[in-house]
Design a protein around this motif. Structure first.
Motif, PDB file in Angstrom:
ATOM      1  N   GLY A  93     -46.941  28.553 -48.033  1.00  0.00           N
ATOM      2  CA  GLY A  93     -47.172  27.718 -46.859  1.00  0.00           C
ATOM      3  C   GLY A  93     -45.986  27.672 -45.907  1.00  0.00           C
ATOM      4  O   GLY A  93     -45.988  26.906 -44.964  1.00  0.00           O
ATOM      5  N   TYR A  94     -44.944  28.473 -46.148  1.00  0.00           N
ATOM      6  CA  TYR A  94     -43.788  28.502 -45.246  1.00  0.00           C
ATOM      7  C   TYR A  94     -43.989  29.559 -44.177  1.00  0.00           C
ATOM      8  O   TYR A  94     -44.422  30.680 -44.459  1.00  0.00           O
ATOM      9  N   HIS A  95     -43.642  29.210 -42.936  1.00  0.00           N
ATOM     10  CA  HIS A  95     -43.710  30.169 -41.836  1.00  0.00           C
ATOM     11  C   HIS A  95     -42.426  30.047 -41.046  1.00  0.00           C
ATOM     12  O   HIS A  95     -42.425  29.516 -39.940  1.00  0.00           O
ATOM     13  N   ARG A  96     -41.330  30.511 -41.656  1.00  0.00           N
ATOM     14  CA  ARG A  96     -40.007  30.284 -41.095  1.00  0.00           C
ATOM     15  C   ARG A  96     -39.397  31.538 -40.493  1.00  0.00           C
ATOM     16  O   ARG A  96     -38.670  31.480 -39.512  1.00  0.00           O
ATOM     17  N   THR A  97     -39.670  32.682 -41.103  1.00  0.00           N
ATOM     18  CA  THR A  97     -39.037  33.916 -40.631  1.00  0.00           C
ATOM     19  C   THR A  97     -40.070  34.779 -39.910  1.00  0.00           C
ATOM     20  O   THR A  97     -41.268  34.488 -39.953  1.00  0.00           O
ATOM     21  N   ILE A  98     -39.587  35.833 -39.283  1.00  0.00           N
ATOM     22  CA  ILE A  98     -40.499  36.737 -38.570  1.00  0.00           C
ATOM     23  C   ILE A  98     -41.564  37.259 -39.537  1.00  0.00           C
ATOM     24  O   ILE A  98     -42.753  37.274 -39.233  1.00  0.00           O
ATOM     25  N   GLY A  99     -41.110  37.646 -40.732  1.00  0.00           N
ATOM     26  CA  GLY A  99     -42.043  38.183 -41.733  1.00  0.00           C
ATOM     27  C   GLY A  99     -43.092  37.161 -42.123  1.00  0.00           C
ATOM     28  O   GLY A  99     -44.289  37.461 -42.196  1.00  0.00           O
ATOM     29  N   GLU A 100     -42.659  35.922 -42.368  1.00  0.00           N
ATOM     30  CA  GLU A 100     -43.600  34.887 -42.802  1.00  0.00           C
ATOM     31  C   GLU A 100     -44.604  34.541 -41.711  1.00  0.00           C
ATOM     32  O   GLU A 100     -45.783  34.313 -41.981  1.00  0.00           O
ATOM     33  N   ILE A 101     -44.115  34.516 -40.463  1.00  0.00           N
ATOM     34  CA  ILE A 101     -45.035  34.182 -39.367  1.00  0.00           C
ATOM     35  C   ILE A 101     -46.044  35.312 -39.168  1.00  0.00           C
ATOM     36  O   ILE A 101     -47.222  35.081 -38.913  1.00  0.00           O
TER      37      ILE A 101
END
Lengths: 710, 205
Positions: free
Chosen positions: A347-355
């Motif tokens: 559920g984390y969307h912090r880095t470019i990859g995660e987003i």
């Protein structure tokens, strides 16, 4: 005659006062301690500090604020919450038939099988009242009797982690998963409305630490990397609407909700206490629909569901559509279709990859459940179909060989439960679309009121596939597992309680950590004792053996070795006067493995909680020392936290931990919480790795929360 | 017995209307290496159940052969609560804020944390146990002790500790205001030693 009347009046006043006292003196401490222990064990099980327990504990907090009427059918919720056994549930019903409605909560002590510890755990979330009329509800009544709750929370780690460093675009491009795009603050805002547990609605929004909030988290040239995934504002939004008991409509849910039926083998979305619950609660109680109010971003349904009930028959239909976080790649096959190589649950969307992975794949689930239930027999049938927007194609590792791949999956299952006065039999059989079966059978017996023991057998085929299964198991995947559980719960003498279980399990296929079939066991013993009304203690022993790949192996020859983790803990809580609650804990953990050095660790802490009567504040303080050889002998210890927030950090290395939590009731409607915690290490100058790396030997966390109730 | 590991201690406690005030001095070592602790203590009883004590410490480390001396200030806290007629719990922490000796390399002073309980089996027989964590050492120490009042004012005591292993045996006798305690200690590394203590209690005449 007059004297008699006065006597009766005095008696009734005394009864009334007793009822008042019983309600006023009920403190949720015993319940809190029970939950703390459960969650600590769950943290150990999942072996993950990041696990979000909010989803699981939220229900308990909800009922603490919206108690259950002992004279209504709502007591089934106590069973769902694992606070009473199925036999205790039966004896409440019998008691009501024999003696009529409960006049006050203290009467529970007179019900068969309710020893003092169960009473103190249950009391804070029940009340004895009239069964509310099921009349039609007018707008005026909704406005007048409805309860509103608005909560805002801020939290932050004060030391700056490496991921927050300001770097050039080229550095960002070189390592897109090393830098957070947002600020280190975490914000959450939630609102909930409740009318007598019959109508509920609310919303929640959250931004995790490191998640961007503004309109442009990156420079213009890099923005295309995020695709169309990034939206300004909070990262997560949720909404729920729930209504119960309107004629034939038993329950209806819109927005975010959870489903659970039978033993959870076929369908149980969200978390469950799994194997850590006590004794007879290994027998699960599916709770049908439940609104989901928490900020947990994984494992829930989003759409609509309805349950109709007519006498003993009930039927549920549901539909859910939402986007899951996933890593999408283009397959190298001829048609170049997009496939999903992994699903993300953080559920984390912090880095470019995660987003970039956010909401990458659409998941639709639809299905139905039908059930028959009379006093002693329950039979249910569940069917559901999952439809993914792209093919799931996991890495072609041998351990993924039997895991679900593809885009469509159907599951169906049959569950049953027979409850008699002294024993209960339960079970569930489920089948996935590839004709593989999973089975679970159990028996729980209570020969006398103060003893019950439970046996459970499970056999999940290694080909069994279900993305929404949450039945009793050792591994997180409900496949390729066979196991036996035997548990005992007994109150052999007044003020003593024993809880013990053994669990043997065998995995007949590889897992990501063990490249061969493997096995293990889990032993647990807990003896608790109430020294007086104000003091209680327990001693807990645990031994768990499992297998893993030997770390000395090379990539060509993996061989499994077994490892054992033993721990012993003593805990004592006591109340001094009316203001102070003190608690001491000492824990020793030992880790033994065939391929590595033995490792051991200690944890000691002193808790002080100061709660002056007639003052609107509570202060809680902890001072703890920990000392472990390494990460293998880590220990999970619960910490008090602000409302609706739960922390169970893992302690390893050498150092100390302090926190101070304050709660201040400003007006009748507004409560403020603030917490500051600090961990100082003596054996290292830097904490964490990767983006979370901190160049300091200390880590300080701050939380502030405001709860507004109307 | 080794002279270099001698331990001397003296203390004075004075009850006042607003709590008890104490002074203490401890010394460990010999002329070329000694650790000294000067303490100023304050203790108060809250109701019948709880007692809290706070002590400010001045630590002084003297090293011979021109190495000089170092000093630091820290504090310790203790808490004792009587849970029932028979059960008393205690908790103690030394240097909780993790102060350091003020030398050039920030030599840390250990944090010591203890808690224990005493159970009075009968009027004349008490059992005690305790767990201690000292951040300078690996692991924790466990202690157990027994005290039996064999005849009036005559006490027999025995105890054991783990990590390092220590056995102790002692007797105590009270004559009017003076109590004399003698004990022998068997340390697994340092061998045997003897301890003598005298307590004057003018309150108890």
């Amino acid at each position: 005659m007059k004297r008699l009347v006065v006597f009766i009046m005095a008696l009734s006043v005394a009864t009334f006062m007793k009822a008042q006292v019983a309600i006023d003196s009920v403190s949720p401490e015993a319940l809190n301690h029970l939950l703390i222990e459960q969650v600590e064990r769950l943290a150990q099980e999942s072996d993950n500090e990041e696990t979000d327990f909010e989803e699981l504990l939220e229900t308990y907090l909800y009922y603490m604020q919206n108690p259950i009427n002992l004279n209504s059918d709502g007591i089934i919720h106590l069973l769902e919450l694992h606070l009473i056994s199925v036999f205790q549930h039966e004896s409440i019903k019998t008691y009501r038939q024999l003696y009529g409605d409960f006049a006050f909560v203290g009467e529970l002590e007179m019900v068969e099988g309710f020893e003092e510890q169960t009473c103190s755990v249950v009391s804070p979330i029940v009340y004895a009242g009239q069964d509310p009329s099921r009349n039609r509800i007018g707008i005026q009544e909704l406005a007048h009797y409805g309860r509103h709750q608005l909560i805002g929370r801020y939290e932050q780690v004060l030391e700056r982690a490496q991921g927050y460093a300001k770097v050039s675009d080229s550095a960002l491009l070189a390592s897109p998963s090393k830098y957070y795009l947002g600020s280190p603050q975490k914000y959450q805002l939630r609102y909930g409305y409740n009318y007598r547990n019959r109508i509920r609605f609310g919303f929640i929004m959250e931004k995790d630490a490191g998640e961007p909030f503004g309109s442009k988290p990156l420079s213009d040239s890099l923005m295309p990397l995020l695709g169309d995934k990034y939206r300004q504002g909070f990262d997560f939004y949720g909404f729920h609407l729930y209504a119960a008991d309107f004629g034939i409509v038993k329950e209806v849910a819109l927005g975010d909700y959870q489903l659970s039926f039978g033993q959870g083998l076929t369908l149980w979305s969200g978390m469950s206490f799994g194997k850590v619950v006590s004794g007879s609660s290994v027998m699960k109680q599916g709770r049908g629909l439940k609104p989901k109010a928490s900020a947990t971003e994984y494992g829930f349904m989003r759409g609509g569901a309805i349950t109709l009930q007519h006498k003993s028959l009930s039927a549920t239909a549901f539909y859910s559509i939402r986007n899951l976080d996933a890593h999408v790649v283009t397959s190298d096959s001829l048609n170049e279709a997009e496939v999903v190589s992994s699903l993300s649950k953080t559920g984390y969307h912090r880095t470019i990859g995660e987003i970039a992975n956010k909401n990458a794949i659409r998941q639709q689930v639809f299905g139905a459940h039908a059930a028959y239930a009379d006093g002693h027999l329950e039979v249910g049938y569940t069917i559901h179909h999952t439809l993914l927007g792209a093919e799931l194609q996991l890495k072609p590792n041998p351990y993924n060989h039997f895991y679900f791949q593809g885009s469509q999956l159907t599951n169906q299952g049959l569950d049953f439960k027979v409850v008699r006065q002294r024993y209960a039999v339960f079970g569930e059989v489920a089948m996935s679309s590839n004709k593989a079966f999973a089975r679970l059978m159990g028996l729980t017996v209570s020969p006398t009121g103060y003893i019950n023991f439970t046996m459970l057998y499970r056999n999940y085929d290694r080909k069994y596939q279900n993305l929404l299964s949450n039945a009793y198991s050792e591994s997180s995947r409900r496949q390729g597992e066979t196991g036996y559980y035997l548990g005992l719960e007994a109150a052999p003498a007044p003020y003593w309680k024993i809880l013990a279980y053994t669990d043997f399990f065998r995995f007949n296929w590889l897992t990501s950590q063990v490249y061969a079939p493997s096995w293990g066991h889990d032993y647990y013993l807990r003896v608790s004792h109430s020294l007086s009304r104000k003091a209680s203690c327990y001693l807990q022993l645990r031994s768990k053996a499992k297998m893993k790949n030997a770390s000395d192996g090379n990539s060509f020859s993996y061989h499994p070795v077994s490892y054992t983790k033993n721990s012993i803990r003593f805990n004592i809580n006591y109340k001094i006067g009316y203001k102070l609650v003190l608690s001491n804990k000492a824990e020793y953990a030992h880790y033994r493995s065939e391929d590595a050095k033995n490792s051991q660790g200690y944890f000691l802490c002193q808790d002080i909680s100061y709660n002056p009567i007639n003052q609107p504040f509570v202060l809680t303080f902890r001072y703890a020392l920990f000392d472990t050889h390494d990460y293998d002998s880590r220990m999970y210890v619960y910490e008090s936290d602000v409302l609706y927030s739960f922390s169970i950090p893992a302690f390893y290395g050498k150092g100390m931990r302090v926190y101070l939590l304050g709660k201040l009731k400003l007006f009748n409607t507004l409560t403020l919480y603030a917490r500051i915690g600090c961990t100082v290490f003596r054996d290292r100058d830097e904490i964490g790795s990767g983006a979370a790396h901190i160049e300091n030997n200390h880590k300080t966390d701050v939380k502030v929360e405001a709860v507004w109730k109307l | 017995m080794q002279k270099a590991t001698a331990f001397k201690s003296a203390g004075l406690a004075v009850p006042t209307n607003f709590g008890a005030i104490g002074l203490s001095f401890n010394q460990f070592g010999y002329e070329n290496y000694n650790e000294n602790k000067f303490g100023l203590a304050y203790a108060k009883v809250f109701g019948p159940y709880i007692q809290i004590g706070l002590q400010l410490d001045y630590l002084l480390l003297n090293t011979g052969f021109d190495y000089g001396s170092q000093s630091a200030v820290t504090f310790e806290l203790g808490l004792q609560s009587r849970l029932t007629e028979k059960l008393t719990l205690g908790a103690y922490v030394f240097n909780p804020a993790h102060f350091k000796l003020n030398t050039f390399n920030d030599e840390p002073i250990p944090v010591v944390m203890r808690f224990g309980l005493a159970y009075r089996f009968t009027k004349t027989f008490v059992g005690e146990c305790e767990i201690e964590k000292n951040t300078d050492y690996e692991g924790v120490s466990l202690r157990g002790g027994l005290e039996y009042e064999a005849t009036k004012h005559f006490y027999i005591r025995a105890g054991a500790q783990t990590n390092p292993g220590i056995f102790t045996f002692g007797v105590g006798y009270r004559i009017s205001v003076v109590q004399i305690d003698v004990s022998a200690q068997m340390h697994q590394v340092l061998g045997q030693s003897l301890q003598i203590g005298m307590t004057f209690n003018f309150d108890r005449k």
